[in-house]
Motif scaffolding. Sequence first.
Motif, mmCIF file in Angstrom:
data_model
loop_
_atom_site.group_PDB
_atom_site.id
_atom_site.type_symbol
_atom_site.label_atom_id
_atom_site.label_comp_id
_atom_site.label_asym_id
_atom_site.label_seq_id
_atom_site.Cartn_x
_atom_site.Cartn_y
_atom_site.Cartn_z
ATOM 1 N N VAL A 86 0.887 -1.225 -0.073
ATOM 2 C CA VAL A 86 0.087 0.194 -0.198
ATOM 3 C C VAL A 86 0.881 1.241 0.110
ATOM 4 N N ARG A 87 2.076 1.162 0.831
ATOM 5 C CA ARG A 87 2.785 2.467 1.004
ATOM 6 C C ARG A 87 3.689 2.701 -0.500
ATOM 7 N N GLN A 88 3.814 1.709 -1.286
ATOM 8 C CA GLN A 88 4.521 1.908 -2.560
ATOM 9 C C GLN A 88 3.707 2.745 -3.468
ATOM 10 N N ASP A 89 2.272 2.561 -3.472
ATOM 11 C CA ASP A 89 1.221 3.221 -4.357
ATOM 12 C C ASP A 89 1.024 4.752 -3.790
ATOM 13 N N ASP A 90 0.657 5.713 -4.937
ATOM 14 C CA ASP A 90 0.162 6.987 -4.154
ATOM 15 C C ASP A 90 -1.325 6.909 -4.011
ATOM 16 N N LEU A 91 -1.649 6.462 -2.984
ATOM 17 C CA LEU A 91 -3.139 6.477 -2.687
ATOM 18 C C LEU A 91 -3.351 6.935 -1.133
ATOM 19 N N PRO A 92 -3.349 8.213 -0.873
ATOM 20 C CA PRO A 92 -3.433 8.935 0.289
ATOM 21 C C PRO A 92 -4.341 8.243 1.324
ATOM 22 N N SER A 93 -5.529 7.906 0.932
ATOM 23 C CA SER A 93 -6.562 7.325 1.795
ATOM 24 C C SER A 93 -6.076 6.106 2.406
ATOM 25 N N LEU A 94 -5.546 5.209 1.563
ATOM 26 C CA LEU A 94 -5.018 4.046 1.816
ATOM 27 C C LEU A 94 -3.810 4.183 2.869
ATOM 28 N N HIS A 95 -2.925 5.020 2.481
ATOM 29 C CA HIS A 95 -2.114 5.365 3.442
ATOM 30 C C HIS A 95 -2.396 5.739 4.901
ATOM 31 N N THR A 96 -3.564 6.562 4.971
ATOM 32 C CA THR A 96 -4.070 6.735 6.339
ATOM 33 C C THR A 96 -4.717 5.480 6.736
ATOM 34 N N LEU A 97 -5.061 4.673 6.111
ATOM 35 C CA LEU A 97 -5.595 3.415 6.766
ATOM 36 C C LEU A 97 -4.559 2.521 7.198
ATOM 37 N N ALA A 98 -3.425 2.565 6.455
ATOM 38 C CA ALA A 98 -2.155 1.770 6.984
ATOM 39 C C ALA A 98 -1.595 2.247 8.367
ATOM 40 N N ALA A 99 -1.565 3.532 8.428
ATOM 41 C CA ALA A 99 -1.104 4.278 9.450
ATOM 42 C C ALA A 99 -1.920 4.020 10.736
ATOM 43 N N GLY A 100 -3.358 3.855 10.483
ATOM 44 C CA GLY A 100 -4.217 3.405 11.710
ATOM 45 C C GLY A 100 -3.873 1.765 11.911
ATOM 46 N N ILE A 101 -3.887 1.325 11.105
ATOM 47 C CA ILE A 101 -3.524 -0.302 11.275
ATOM 48 C C ILE A 101 -2.138 -0.435 11.897
#
Length: 167
Positions: free
Chosen positions: A113-128
């Motif tokens: 997820v962090r490899q792609d430029d998808l800010p909303s998923l980066h937020t999810l990943a940080a929460g996880i």
Amino acid sequence: MDDRWNEGRTNAWKLWEEIVPLGYKGSYGIVSAYIRKKRTSPRPVTAQPPAPRVVTRWILSRPESLTEVEQIRLKAVLADCPALDALTGHVRSFAQILTERQGERLPEWLDAVRQDDLPSLHTLAAGIDRDRDAVIAGFTLPWNSGVVEGHVNRIILWNQQCQVVCL
């Protein structure tokens, strides 16, 4: 002249006045007949793009549960939007981790997820990441707190009913 038509210029006289200085030797009548034909000819039918809600349902559904037409339309949408295509891949792999209880694959998913430029998923990943061990355990272990959550929900509803009756 077709370019001007496509730009919204549909007045035959103005189009004729525009093309004469460019070297057009024909009469206004020819231009007028051409424009009249364009006005009355059927316009090509283009497929309406699917609604965002429909695309969301296609992405969140198991691919094998989609009809052939839905699969083709989703493929066309994803081909037009690389970011949505990447998001779809991440959503589906996350769903597989969740439904097949493969919590050990979560760190690999987070890295992808962090490899792609998808800010909303980066937020999810940080929460996880904040509760990574608990999330992995929840995705891996057979135990859950569903019964406890059910009791808590029942108590909350009972409490709300009591407040309404007491008022």
